[in-house]
Scaffold this active site. Structure first.
Site, PDB file in Angstrom:
ATOM      1  N   HIS A 324       0.827  -1.209   0.000  1.00 46.85           N
ATOM      2  CA  HIS A 324       0.000   0.000   0.000  1.00 46.85           C
ATOM      3  C   HIS A 324       0.859   1.257   0.000  1.00 46.85           C
ATOM      4  CE1 HIS A 324      -3.098   2.881   1.478  1.00 46.85           C
ATOM      5  NE2 HIS A 324      -3.864   2.144   0.708  1.00 46.85           N
ATOM      6  N   CYS A 325       1.971   1.208   0.715  1.00 42.91           N
ATOM      7  CA  CYS A 325       2.874   2.373   0.814  1.00 42.91           C
ATOM      8  C   CYS A 325       3.459   2.765  -0.544  1.00 42.91           C
ATOM      9  CB  CYS A 325       4.034   2.071   1.760  1.00 42.91           C
ATOM     10  SG  CYS A 325       3.563   1.511   3.385  1.00 42.91           S
ATOM     11  N   THR A 326       3.609   1.798  -1.436  1.00 40.01           N
ATOM     12  CA  THR A 326       4.271   2.065  -2.715  1.00 40.01           C
ATOM     13  C   THR A 326       3.316   2.587  -3.779  1.00 40.01           C
ATOM     14  OG1 THR A 326       3.899  -0.154  -3.581  1.00 40.01           O
ATOM     15  CG2 THR A 326       5.906   0.173  -2.294  1.00 40.01           C
TER      16      THR A 326
END
Length: 339
Positions: A324-326
């Site tokens: 999700h962070c990417t």
């Protein structure tokens, strides 16, 4: 701001930069993890990979056999597009815009970040999308919305003095409400133990649909996450959303505590990503095989219409984040007003 499960036009992702990595010796492993992730997303929807110009040809060659993937040269320092990319918003006329938050590398933790702070404006300019500049330091990974007026976040992150020390809680809340057009913020206390983002909500809780929240929990009283998740669970059980609904909370067991050198790795199944018709889920293997299985089972139960596509969650986690962070979704917009 549409919810993440609304249909996407495409996904954006930034390519990792060796010079800015915490463990540059892992660049090959991390890059292989990104290849797996980009290809997995491309099974469901188009992907735009943001890449530094000098690496563009080499990165393109890693995907020479793939369609549905394009490459956009934008200078950047680091790879976490969720946090330094734009937050997309839409209206009922079928128009899309982007919120450009101020980015300061998670409270000034990683220097330099000057290029990263310019990524969102450059993406919006490239796609000829209207831009709203928010006078607020914020990262996309610190918020989730339900699409019906409710946003969830943590006090640990949004109220952290390393972000907006000159603003009060009320001012921060007002800016967030203004720029993503929500009516209510649900404030959790803290994020997971070891999370160097200062408690991003995308590691601990997210909406499954309006009125329904998935949360990663810990049942071991010896684990720091036990108190953290217990506190947050109590908040959610006593909260209502913007429509006045009580919240249904779906629990997912956390993976076993995993250390690298002296630091805890922030392993989270909640760092999954909605794609069109599916979910990209990081799994961790080894001692986490049983909790991997339970997470897959639970998500299949909650989202029977979506394909749960797993990827190796250990490939990039030492760098501080996961799927999700990417990523960042660009919503597909359609006019809904009558002709």
């Amino acid at each position: 701001m549409p919810p993440e499960w609304a249909e996407h036009e495409r996904t954006f992702i930034s390519w990792p930069v060796k010079d800015s990595m915490v463990y540059p010796e892992d660049h090959k492993t991390v890059s292989e993890g990104y290849v797996e992730l980009v290809k997995a997303i491309a099974e469901f929807e188009p992907v735009t990979v943001i890449v530094n110009e000098e690496e563009k040809e080499a990165v393109e060659n890693l995907f020479s056999d793939q369609s549905n993937i394009e490459f956009l040269s934008i200078p950047h320092n680091d790879a976490w597009f969720r946090d330094n990319g734009p937050t997309f918003i839409t209206n009922n006329d079928g128009e899309i815009a982007g919120v450009n938050w101020i980015f300061n590398a998670w409270g000034g933790k990683y220097s330099p970040w000057d290029l990263d702070d310019q990524v969102a404006p450059k993406v919006l300019e490239h796609h000829n999308i209207k831009r709203f500049d928010a006078p607020l330091v914020m990262e996309g990974g610190s918020i989730h919305v339900d699409g019906e007026g409710t946003l969830i976040t943590t006090e640990e992150c949004l109220l952290n003095p390393n972000r907006n020390p000159e603003l009060t809680r009320e001012q921060i809340e007002q800016y967030v409400k203004e720029y993503v057009n929500i009516e209510k913020i649900i404030w959790l206390n803290r994020g997971l133990s070891g999370d160097e983002t200062d408690g991003h909500v995308d590691n601990i809780a997210c909406f499954a649909e309006p009125g329904k929240i998935i949360m990663q929990v810990c049942d071991d009283p010896e684990d720091e996450n036990y108190e953290i998740t217990k506190e947050n669970l109590e908040i959610l059980m006593n909260e209502t959303d913007a429509k006045g609904r009580s919240l249904e909370v779906i629990k997912i067991q956390q993976p076993p505590n995993t250390m690298f050198q002296e630091s805890r790795l922030t392993l989270s199944y909640l760092n999954f990503y909605f794609v069109n018709g599916g979910i990209i889920l990081p799994v961790f293997g080894g001692q986490a095989e049983e909790t991997d299985r339970l997470a897959i089972e639970k998500l299949r139960e909650v989202f029977p219409e979506r394909r749960i596509r797993t990827i190796d969650g250990m490939a990039i986690i030492k760098e501080g984040g996961n799927v999700h962070c990417t990523t960042q979704q660009m919503p597909k917009v359609q006019a809904t007003k009558s002709e």
